[in-house]
Design a protein around this motif. Structure first.
Motif, PDB file in Angstrom:
ATOM      1  N   ILE A   1       0.860  -1.188   0.000  1.00 52.10           N
ATOM      2  CA  ILE A   1       0.000   0.000   0.000  1.00 52.10           C
ATOM      3  C   ILE A   1       0.895   1.236   0.000  1.00 52.10           C
ATOM      4  CG2 ILE A   1      -1.756   1.283   1.284  1.00 52.10           C
ATOM      5  CD1 ILE A   1      -2.695  -1.400   2.416  1.00 52.10           C
ATOM      6  N   ASN A   2       0.758   2.030  -1.047  1.00 54.45           N
ATOM      7  CA  ASN A   2       1.624   3.196  -1.212  1.00 54.45           C
ATOM      8  C   ASN A   2       0.896   4.520  -1.020  1.00 54.45           C
ATOM      9  OD1 ASN A   2       3.930   1.610  -1.949  1.00 54.45           O
ATOM     10  ND2 ASN A   2       2.995   1.310  -3.984  1.00 54.45           N
ATOM     11  N   SER A   3      -0.373   4.466  -0.669  1.00 53.70           N
ATOM     12  CA  SER A   3      -1.136   5.699  -0.487  1.00 53.70           C
ATOM     13  C   SER A   3      -1.893   5.633   0.837  1.00 53.70           C
ATOM     14  CB  SER A   3      -2.125   5.897  -1.647  1.00 53.70           C
ATOM     15  OG  SER A   3      -3.030   4.803  -1.711  1.00 53.70           O
ATOM     16  N   VAL A   4      -2.567   6.719   1.170  1.00 49.15           N
ATOM     17  CA  VAL A   4      -3.364   6.748   2.392  1.00 49.15           C
ATOM     18  C   VAL A   4      -4.555   5.809   2.205  1.00 49.15           C
ATOM     19  CG1 VAL A   4      -4.744   8.179   3.925  1.00 49.15           C
ATOM     20  CG2 VAL A   4      -2.640   9.091   2.921  1.00 49.15           C
ATOM     21  N   ASN A   5      -4.635   4.796   3.055  1.00 46.35           N
ATOM     22  CA  ASN A   5      -5.665   3.761   2.900  1.00 46.35           C
ATOM     23  C   ASN A   5      -6.483   3.674   4.192  1.00 46.35           C
ATOM     24  OD1 ASN A   5      -6.610   0.800   3.276  1.00 46.35           O
ATOM     25  ND2 ASN A   5      -6.168   0.939   1.074  1.00 46.35           N
ATOM     26  N   GLY A   6      -7.771   3.934   4.083  1.00 46.05           N
ATOM     27  CA  GLY A   6      -8.630   3.967   5.257  1.00 46.05           C
ATOM     28  C   GLY A   6      -8.704   2.647   5.980  1.00 46.05           C
ATOM     29  N   ALA A   7      -8.806   1.553   5.249  1.00 48.37           N
ATOM     30  CA  ALA A   7      -8.911   0.235   5.867  1.00 48.37           C
ATOM     31  C   ALA A   7      -7.646  -0.100   6.642  1.00 48.37           C
ATOM     32  CB  ALA A   7      -9.186  -0.821   4.801  1.00 48.37           C
ATOM     33  N   GLN A   8      -6.498   0.174   6.028  1.00 45.73           N
ATOM     34  CA  GLN A   8      -5.226  -0.104   6.710  1.00 45.73           C
ATOM     35  C   GLN A   8      -5.092   0.738   7.973  1.00 45.73           C
ATOM     36  OE1 GLN A   8      -1.710   1.682   5.151  1.00 45.73           O
ATOM     37  NE2 GLN A   8      -0.456  -0.163   5.459  1.00 45.73           N
ATOM     38  N   LEU A   9      -5.425   2.020   7.873  1.00 44.32           N
ATOM     39  CA  LEU A   9      -5.319   2.899   9.030  1.00 44.32           C
ATOM     40  C   LEU A   9      -6.289   2.488  10.129  1.00 44.32           C
ATOM     41  CD1 LEU A   9      -5.036   6.288   7.104  1.00 44.32           C
ATOM     42  CD2 LEU A   9      -3.268   5.293   8.587  1.00 44.32           C
ATOM     43  N   PHE A  10      -7.478   2.016   9.750  1.00 42.94           N
ATOM     44  CA  PHE A  10      -8.448   1.564  10.740  1.00 42.94           C
ATOM     45  C   PHE A  10      -7.918   0.345  11.490  1.00 42.94           C
ATOM     46  CE2 PHE A  10     -11.869  -1.334  11.939  1.00 42.94           C
ATOM     47  CZ  PHE A  10     -12.638  -0.517  12.765  1.00 42.94           C
ATOM     48  N   ILE A  11      -7.404  -0.602  10.770  1.00 44.82           N
ATOM     49  CA  ILE A  11      -6.895  -1.820  11.406  1.00 44.82           C
ATOM     50  C   ILE A  11      -5.701  -1.501  12.306  1.00 44.82           C
ATOM     51  CG2 ILE A  11      -5.775  -4.036  10.954  1.00 44.82           C
ATOM     52  CD1 ILE A  11      -7.519  -4.156   8.380  1.00 44.82           C
ATOM     53  N   ALA A  12      -4.877  -0.545  11.888  1.00 43.56           N
ATOM     54  CA  ALA A  12      -3.684  -0.211  12.665  1.00 43.56           C
ATOM     55  C   ALA A  12      -4.013   0.607  13.914  1.00 43.56           C
ATOM     56  CB  ALA A  12      -2.708   0.561  11.784  1.00 43.56           C
ATOM     57  N   ASN A  13      -5.042   1.442  13.844  1.00 43.94           N
ATOM     58  CA  ASN A  13      -5.307   2.383  14.936  1.00 43.94           C
ATOM     59  C   ASN A  13      -6.575   2.100  15.736  1.00 43.94           C
ATOM     60  OD1 ASN A  13      -3.213   4.741  14.540  1.00 43.94           O
ATOM     61  ND2 ASN A  13      -3.964   4.248  12.487  1.00 43.94           N
ATOM     62  N   CYS A  14      -7.541   1.419  15.145  1.00 41.62           N
ATOM     63  CA  CYS A  14      -8.864   1.315  15.769  1.00 41.62           C
ATOM     64  C   CYS A  14      -9.294  -0.110  16.100  1.00 41.62           C
ATOM     65  CB  CYS A  14      -9.936   1.934  14.852  1.00 41.62           C
ATOM     66  SG  CYS A  14      -9.479   3.527  14.123  1.00 41.62           S
ATOM     67  N   ALA A  15      -8.768  -1.077  15.367  1.00 50.80           N
ATOM     68  CA  ALA A  15      -9.287  -2.444  15.467  1.00 50.80           C
ATOM     69  C   ALA A  15      -9.014  -3.090  16.819  1.00 50.80           C
ATOM     70  CB  ALA A  15      -8.711  -3.310  14.344  1.00 50.80           C
ATOM     71  N   THR A  16      -7.971  -2.668  17.506  1.00 48.47           N
ATOM     72  CA  THR A  16      -7.663  -3.264  18.810  1.00 48.47           C
ATOM     73  C   THR A  16      -8.836  -3.139  19.762  1.00 48.47           C
ATOM     74  OG1 THR A  16      -5.320  -2.745  18.544  1.00 48.47           O
ATOM     75  CG2 THR A  16      -6.093  -3.207  20.781  1.00 48.47           C
ATOM     76  N   CYS A  17      -9.521  -2.005  19.728  1.00 48.04           N
ATOM     77  CA  CYS A  17     -10.652  -1.780  20.628  1.00 48.04           C
ATOM     78  C   CYS A  17     -11.998  -2.093  19.982  1.00 48.04           C
ATOM     79  CB  CYS A  17     -10.656  -0.330  21.126  1.00 48.04           C
ATOM     80  SG  CYS A  17      -9.225   0.101  22.148  1.00 48.04           S
ATOM     81  N   HIS A  18     -12.156  -1.722  18.726  1.00 44.99           N
ATOM     82  CA  HIS A  18     -13.467  -1.855  18.090  1.00 44.99           C
ATOM     83  C   HIS A  18     -13.590  -3.135  17.259  1.00 44.99           C
ATOM     84  CE1 HIS A  18     -14.773   2.153  19.278  1.00 44.99           C
ATOM     85  NE2 HIS A  18     -13.572   2.601  18.935  1.00 44.99           N
ATOM     86  N   ASN A  19     -12.517  -3.936  17.253  1.00 45.05           N
ATOM     87  CA  ASN A  19     -12.485  -5.179  16.474  1.00 45.05           C
ATOM     88  C   ASN A  19     -12.404  -4.840  14.986  1.00 45.05           C
ATOM     89  OD1 ASN A  19     -12.805  -7.848  15.477  1.00 45.05           O
ATOM     90  ND2 ASN A  19     -14.066  -8.380  17.255  1.00 45.05           N
ATOM     91  N   TRP A  20     -11.665  -5.617  14.236  1.00 43.39           N
ATOM     92  CA  TRP A  20     -11.521  -5.302  12.815  1.00 43.39           C
ATOM     93  C   TRP A  20     -12.831  -5.490  12.060  1.00 43.39           C
ATOM     94  CZ3 TRP A  20     -12.337  -9.001   9.065  1.00 43.39           C
ATOM     95  CH2 TRP A  20     -12.300 -10.345   9.463  1.00 43.39           C
TER      96      TRP A  20
END
Length: 487
Positions: free
Chosen positions: A377-396
């Motif tokens: 992934i070479n650009s800003v990707n919402g799914a990747q950023l969500f998994i990296a920053n949010c999924a720990t608490c909100h689940n992927w």
């Protein structure tokens, strides 16, 4: 030397001045009648009058259910000090119902000392110190000064107050309740602190212009119970349209920044946060919420939808509403919360154009994680950023962790912030986090504003709304930048 002579009329001649004298007498009688009417009106409606609607009305005041009839009866026979302590206790409850601490506290180490900047289209208004400090607070204010400020929007020195102070609603609060709040404020620790001055643009820095604002946006007068409605409804109305001033956030404003009464409770944006429609409309408002869910939201900041069989989600208070729950509504008695719900059910429903309720959007993510494995992934990707920053608490999958428990990490599916027609609140939560402390749980979501750029916040927001919420709700990078700047 000349001698003045006069002509004597015969006794039976007509007196030419009689009609004029009769006209003068008639005029004087009319003036006296008008003056008498004014005096009568002033006695009935003047500042020292005691209106029938200012008498103690148990059906329309924020009653503390813990004070039983026996306690009230005993209070009359107790010493003055004990009666005073009961007044202070009641004042504390009412100050919480009015959420006074929210606006009058900028630094939590200086509660009620003011200094909170409130941004308006006309400039910044800074809240005053309301501790009993005699020099920088309200220690030298008389009860009459305090009543006039609350009821008329006029300060101790006769200055017009700005409507960032919600006197347009506080005017409905009875004298007894206002003086109880005053008694409580008198017990606070005096804090010697002079907040910064307002920075308002000309001509809005001229306080006397508030006379014209009041002419169009302010009706002075105490709440009058509706005899056709129940005691519960009247108490809810007294709180919602008066002391709790719910319209200040949930009603849109006109060009003068007064409340748009034709759209009461239909929702408005305050400092970047969307205060949602709370009318009984089933799509745009809270018409599909049960009474228990509304009460739970006010008391805890969380409504899961479980009681109606809906999937866990619904709503979690954030931003200014989280502060309202933390500082105010969680302390209201069960009876007062129920009364608020009863009144809100009765206001006219207003449809904002939504096709379905905010909490009826979204599905779990299925293969977003596996789809990215081995992918560059070479650009800003919402799914990747969500998994990296949010999924720990909100689940992927977006389904959260902890289901409906008090301290659960909320589901993003069937979530009112994620399913809203605009993504403001979701982006604001990502930027500024959530802090909500109640008797049930201490909820904290960290702010990501210092870790993520505007385009990253926009990417996460748009991924979450597309995957778990309303796919038509998006936010641009420029919008995120503006939201970031909001206080």
């Amino acid at each position: 030397m000349t001698k003045k002579t006069s002509r004597v009329q015969p006794a039976d001649a007509p007196v030419q001045g009689a009609p004029r004298r009769r006209l003068r007498v008639t005029a004087l009688a009319a003036v006296f009648s008008l003056f008498a009417l004014y005096v009568a009106w002033h006695e009935a409606h003047g500042p020292t009058a005691r209106h029938n609607d200012e008498l103690p009305i148990t059906q329309a005041r924020a009653d503390d259910a813990s004070q039983s009839a026996d306690t009230a009866a005993n209070a009359a026979a107790t010493p003055t000090a004990v009666a005073g302590s009961e007044l202070v206790k009641r004042g504390e409850y009412l100050a919480r119902a009015g959420d006074c601490v929210a606006c009058h506290t900028a630094d939590k180490t200086r509660p009620f000392a003011g200094g909170l900047p409130i941004n308006t289209p006309f400039g910044t208004i800074v809240t005053p110190n309301i501790t009993p400090d005699p020099d920088t607070g309200i220690g030298k204010w008389s009860d009459a000064d305090f009543l006039r400020a609350m009821h008329e929007g006029i300060g101790k020195s006769g200055e017009r107050l700005y409507p960032a102070f919600p006197y347009a609603e506080y005017t409905k609060v009875t004298d007894q309740d206002v003086l109880a709040i005053r008694a409580y404020l008198n017990t606070l620790t005096p804090i010697h602190y002079a907040p910064p001055s307002n920075t308002l643009k000309f001509p809005f820095n001229l306080r006397w212009l508030m006379v014209f604002w009041n002419l169009f946006n302010f009706d002075e007068g105490r709440f009058v119970p509706d005899p056709k409605q129940s005691a519960e409804w009247n108490r809810g109305a007294y709180l919602v349209v008066g002391l709790a001033h719910c319209e200040e956030c949930h009603t849109p404003r006109n060009f003068m920044q007064g409340l748009k009464t034709s759209s009461r409770f239909s929702g408005a944006v305050q400092a970047g946060w969307h205060a949602y429609n709370i009318t009984p409309d089933k799509n745009s408002g809270v018409g599909n919420w049960s009474d228990d869910e509304l009460a739970a939201y006010l008391s805890t900041g969380v409504s899961t939808g479980v009681s109606t069989g809906a999937a866990p989600g619904r709503a979690n208070a954030a931003g200014p509403m989280a502060e309202v729950v933390t500082d105010s509504t969680q302390y209201l008695t069960h009876e007062d919360v129920g009364s608020i719900v009863t009144y809100l059910r009765s206001v006219p429903p207003i449809n904002g154009g939504e096709s379905r309720p905010r909490d009826q959007w979204g599905n779990p993510a299925v293969d977003d994680v596996t789809a990215m494995r081995g992918t560059t992934i070479n650009s800003v990707n919402g799914a990747q950023l969500f998994i990296a920053n949010c999924a720990t608490c909100h689940n992927w999958t977006g389904q959260g962790v902890g289901a409906s428990a008090a301290g659960a990490y909320p589901s993003l599916i069937h979530n009112s912030a994620v399913g809203a027609s605009d993504a403001n609140n979701l982006a604001m939560v990502i930027l500024h986090g959530v802090s909500r402390t109640t008797k049930q749980a201490d909820v904290l979501m960290p702010a990501f504003g210092t870790q993520l750029t505007d385009d990253q916040v926009a990417a996460i927001t748009n991924y979450v709304t597309k995957q778990f919420g309303n796919p038509q709700s998006t936010v641009t990078v420029d919008q995120v930048a503006k939201l970031r700047a909001q206080q």
